[in-house]
Scaffold this motif. Structure first.
Motif, PDB file in Angstrom:
ATOM      1  N   LYS A 137       0.819  -1.209   0.000  1.00  0.00           N
ATOM      2  CA  LYS A 137       0.000   0.000   0.000  1.00  0.00           C
ATOM      3  C   LYS A 137       0.864   1.275   0.000  1.00  0.00           C
ATOM      4  O   LYS A 137       2.009   1.273   0.469  1.00  0.00           O
ATOM      5  N   ARG A 138       0.296   2.338  -0.492  1.00  0.00           N
ATOM      6  CA  ARG A 138       0.961   3.638  -0.492  1.00  0.00           C
ATOM      7  C   ARG A 138       1.342   4.033   0.932  1.00  0.00           C
ATOM      8  O   ARG A 138       0.535   3.968   1.852  1.00  0.00           O
ATOM      9  N   GLY A 139       2.595   4.420   1.117  1.00  0.00           N
ATOM     10  CA  GLY A 139       3.056   4.893   2.408  1.00  0.00           C
ATOM     11  C   GLY A 139       3.329   3.810   3.435  1.00  0.00           C
ATOM     12  O   GLY A 139       3.643   4.110   4.585  1.00  0.00           O
ATOM     13  N   ALA A 140       3.267   2.536   3.036  1.00  0.00           N
ATOM     14  CA  ALA A 140       3.388   1.443   4.010  1.00  0.00           C
ATOM     15  C   ALA A 140       4.831   0.970   4.184  1.00  0.00           C
ATOM     16  O   ALA A 140       5.599   0.904   3.229  1.00  0.00           O
ATOM     17  N   LYS A 141       5.164   0.621   5.415  1.00  0.00           N
ATOM     18  CA  LYS A 141       6.397  -0.084   5.727  1.00  0.00           C
ATOM     19  C   LYS A 141       6.114  -1.577   5.655  1.00  0.00           C
ATOM     20  O   LYS A 141       5.119  -2.058   6.216  1.00  0.00           O
ATOM     21  N   ALA A 142       6.983  -2.346   4.961  1.00  0.00           N
ATOM     22  CA  ALA A 142       6.706  -3.771   4.777  1.00  0.00           C
ATOM     23  C   ALA A 142       8.005  -4.547   4.629  1.00  0.00           C
ATOM     24  O   ALA A 142       9.002  -4.032   4.115  1.00  0.00           O
ATOM     25  N   THR A 143       7.963  -5.811   5.074  1.00  0.00           N
ATOM     26  CA  THR A 143       9.097  -6.723   4.949  1.00  0.00           C
ATOM     27  C   THR A 143       8.630  -8.020   4.318  1.00  0.00           C
ATOM     28  O   THR A 143       7.634  -8.604   4.748  1.00  0.00           O
ATOM     29  N   GLU A 152       3.860   4.414  -4.072  1.00  0.00           N
ATOM     30  CA  GLU A 152       4.713   5.537  -3.686  1.00  0.00           C
ATOM     31  C   GLU A 152       4.668   5.802  -2.185  1.00  0.00           C
ATOM     32  O   GLU A 152       3.618   5.686  -1.551  1.00  0.00           O
ATOM     33  N   SER A 153       5.820   6.177  -1.647  1.00  0.00           N
ATOM     34  CA  SER A 153       5.944   6.480  -0.228  1.00  0.00           C
ATOM     35  C   SER A 153       6.987   7.576  -0.039  1.00  0.00           C
ATOM     36  O   SER A 153       7.741   7.898  -0.958  1.00  0.00           O
ATOM     37  N   LYS A 154       7.060   8.089   1.160  1.00  0.00           N
ATOM     38  CA  LYS A 154       8.171   8.971   1.504  1.00  0.00           C
ATOM     39  C   LYS A 154       9.426   8.122   1.673  1.00  0.00           C
ATOM     40  O   LYS A 154       9.361   6.981   2.116  1.00  0.00           O
ATOM     41  N   THR A 155      10.572   8.694   1.311  1.00  0.00           N
ATOM     42  CA  THR A 155      11.815   7.923   1.377  1.00  0.00           C
ATOM     43  C   THR A 155      12.426   8.030   2.776  1.00  0.00           C
ATOM     44  O   THR A 155      13.461   8.646   2.991  1.00  0.00           O
ATOM     45  N   ILE A 169      14.541  -5.815 -11.657  1.00  0.00           N
ATOM     46  CA  ILE A 169      14.180  -4.800 -10.661  1.00  0.00           C
ATOM     47  C   ILE A 169      14.035  -3.460 -11.368  1.00  0.00           C
ATOM     48  O   ILE A 169      14.884  -3.095 -12.194  1.00  0.00           O
ATOM     49  N   GLU A 170      12.989  -2.709 -11.033  1.00  0.00           N
ATOM     50  CA  GLU A 170      12.877  -1.318 -11.462  1.00  0.00           C
ATOM     51  C   GLU A 170      12.518  -0.462 -10.261  1.00  0.00           C
ATOM     52  O   GLU A 170      11.506  -0.719  -9.593  1.00  0.00           O
ATOM     53  N   LEU A 171      13.363   0.535  -9.990  1.00  0.00           N
ATOM     54  CA  LEU A 171      13.102   1.511  -8.936  1.00  0.00           C
ATOM     55  C   LEU A 171      12.831   2.849  -9.603  1.00  0.00           C
ATOM     56  O   LEU A 171      13.672   3.369 -10.340  1.00  0.00           O
ATOM     57  N   ALA A 172      11.682   3.427  -9.342  1.00  0.00           N
ATOM     58  CA  ALA A 172      11.254   4.638 -10.047  1.00  0.00           C
ATOM     59  C   ALA A 172      12.023   5.865  -9.573  1.00  0.00           C
ATOM     60  O   ALA A 172      12.759   5.848  -8.572  1.00  0.00           O
ATOM     61  N   THR A 173      11.829   6.950 -10.305  1.00  0.00           N
ATOM     62  CA  THR A 173      12.440   8.238  -9.995  1.00  0.00           C
ATOM     63  C   THR A 173      12.225   8.620  -8.531  1.00  0.00           C
ATOM     64  O   THR A 173      11.139   8.461  -7.986  1.00  0.00           O
ATOM     65  N   GLY A 174      13.298   9.105  -7.883  1.00  0.00           N
ATOM     66  CA  GLY A 174      13.194   9.581  -6.513  1.00  0.00           C
ATOM     67  C   GLY A 174      13.358   8.511  -5.456  1.00  0.00           C
ATOM     68  O   GLY A 174      13.147   8.771  -4.272  1.00  0.00           O
ATOM     69  N   SER A 175      13.762   7.305  -5.862  1.00  0.00           N
ATOM     70  CA  SER A 175      13.921   6.215  -4.895  1.00  0.00           C
ATOM     71  C   SER A 175      15.245   6.333  -4.146  1.00  0.00           C
ATOM     72  O   SER A 175      16.197   6.960  -4.619  1.00  0.00           O
ATOM     73  N   GLU A 176      15.305   5.698  -2.982  1.00  0.00           N
ATOM     74  CA  GLU A 176      16.527   5.658  -2.185  1.00  0.00           C
ATOM     75  C   GLU A 176      16.722   4.251  -1.639  1.00  0.00           C
ATOM     76  O   GLU A 176      15.752   3.510  -1.453  1.00  0.00           O
ATOM     77  N   GLY A 177      17.997   3.887  -1.381  1.00  0.00           N
ATOM     78  CA  GLY A 177      18.251   2.620  -0.715  1.00  0.00           C
ATOM     79  C   GLY A 177      19.339   1.808  -1.367  1.00  0.00           C
ATOM     80  O   GLY A 177      20.211   2.329  -2.071  1.00  0.00           O
TER      81      GLY A 177
END
Length: 319
Positions: free
Chosen positions: A137-143, A161-164, A207-215
């Protein structure tokens, strides 16, 4: 599980000692937390009285999740095959008894096998036949840890999408993500840690990480995908790719795109072998001075075993 997938997974388990060590650590960490919080049990063969106790487990996983949400508990699933689409409500950890033996098949292939809400974890599950194996889900922390995500119609894992920041981070450990109809893992803007995974034979990119990703993407194998191994975007991103083997993908090993806006990507200690195009492809959508490119993308200690076109491409203009 198909014989081909099973053989590949067994090979992955037998040669990746670091992955086994990770599995042991995760088991030690996960089980006490699961039991300390209290547990709702599931057994596919249960019948009669079902209240989620160990003596009278549910035979339906969603019933157990709903009870766990009411009682502030977690969920433990006995080995077996379950046909459900699940919504894993916030603050629940769900653990399968034994890796490869808890198989959850989507009842409706227009929905993900599991939709994960905030602060949720899944371990030791096989997820297949859904639109996605997992959707975050949007904004969710998940493992997602020690899971096999296979044969889904689109992306194996898709994160909104979420905050980084760490409170909304996606972590994927020691998982096998294969033969999905889209990308192995696709995230919109998000903070991620992807470690010790085998991602192969997906119909698009590994793997695809969209614009603005971090990690970070670390100590994984990305191979035999029909697109590129890893697709990254410089704009507003901060990403490290460390110790990853990228081989036999149908396009480039790593594709990095830039539109001239600042960001930083570090590719370190990665091994490239026999990808069908460039080992590392540099794509630009606007004129981009080489000095800016060299500042935005750092490539440290790569190993190029065999390349079809070349090691690192010149700037390739795309529209």
């Amino acid at each position: 599980m198909s014989k081909k997938i099973s053989e590949s997974l067994n090979k992955h388990r037998s040669i990746a000692l670091a992955v086994v060590a990770t599995l042991i650590v995760l088991s030690v960490v996960s089980t006490p937390r699961l039991m300390a919080k209290g547990t709702v049990f599931v057994d596919a063969d249960a019948s009669g009285t079902m209240d989620g106790s160990e003596e009278h487990p549910f035979n339906n996983i969603q019933d157990a999740i709903n009870r766990a949400s009411e009682k502030d508990r977690n969920v433990f699933i006995e080995d077996g095959t379950y046909k459900e689409n699940l919504e894993l409500w916030s603050d629940i950890e769900m653990v399968g008894e034994e890796r490869g033996e808890v198989v959850i098949k989507a009842k409706n292939d227009n929905d993900p096998v599991i939709l994960m809400y905030d602060d949720t974890e899944i371990h030791n599950l096989v997820l297949k036949d859904g639109k996605n194996g997992v959707r975050i889900k949007r904004g969710a922390k998940a493992t997602v840890a020690n899971c096999d995500i296979i044969d889904n119609d689109k992306d194996g894992i898709k994160a909104r999408e979420s905050k980084t920041k760490n409170s909304q981070k996606l972590e994927v450990y020691d998982s096998y993500i294969a033969e999905n109809g889209g990308n192995g893992i696709y995230t919109e803007r998000k903070k991620v840690y992807l470690g010790d995974n085998l991602i192969e034979k997906n119909d698009k990119d590994g793997i695809e990480l969209a614009t603005g990703s971090e990690g970070k993407i670390k100590d994984s194998r990305i191979k035999k995908n029909d697109g590129v191994g890893i697709k990254l975007f410089v704009q507003d991103s901060e990403i490290e790719v460390d110790g990853v083997t990228i081989r036999d993908n149908e396009r480039d090993g790593i594709e990095v795109r830039s539109n001239g806006i600042e960001g930083f990507i570090h590719i370190e200690d990665c091994k490239f072998n026999d990808n069908e195009r460039w080992a590392i492809a540099r794509l630009v959508t606007t004129p981009y001075p080489r000095t800016n490119w060299d500042t935005a993308v750092m490539i440290t200690n790569p190993t190029f075993i065999e390349t079809q076109i070349g090691k690192t491409s010149p700037q390739i203009r795309v529209f």
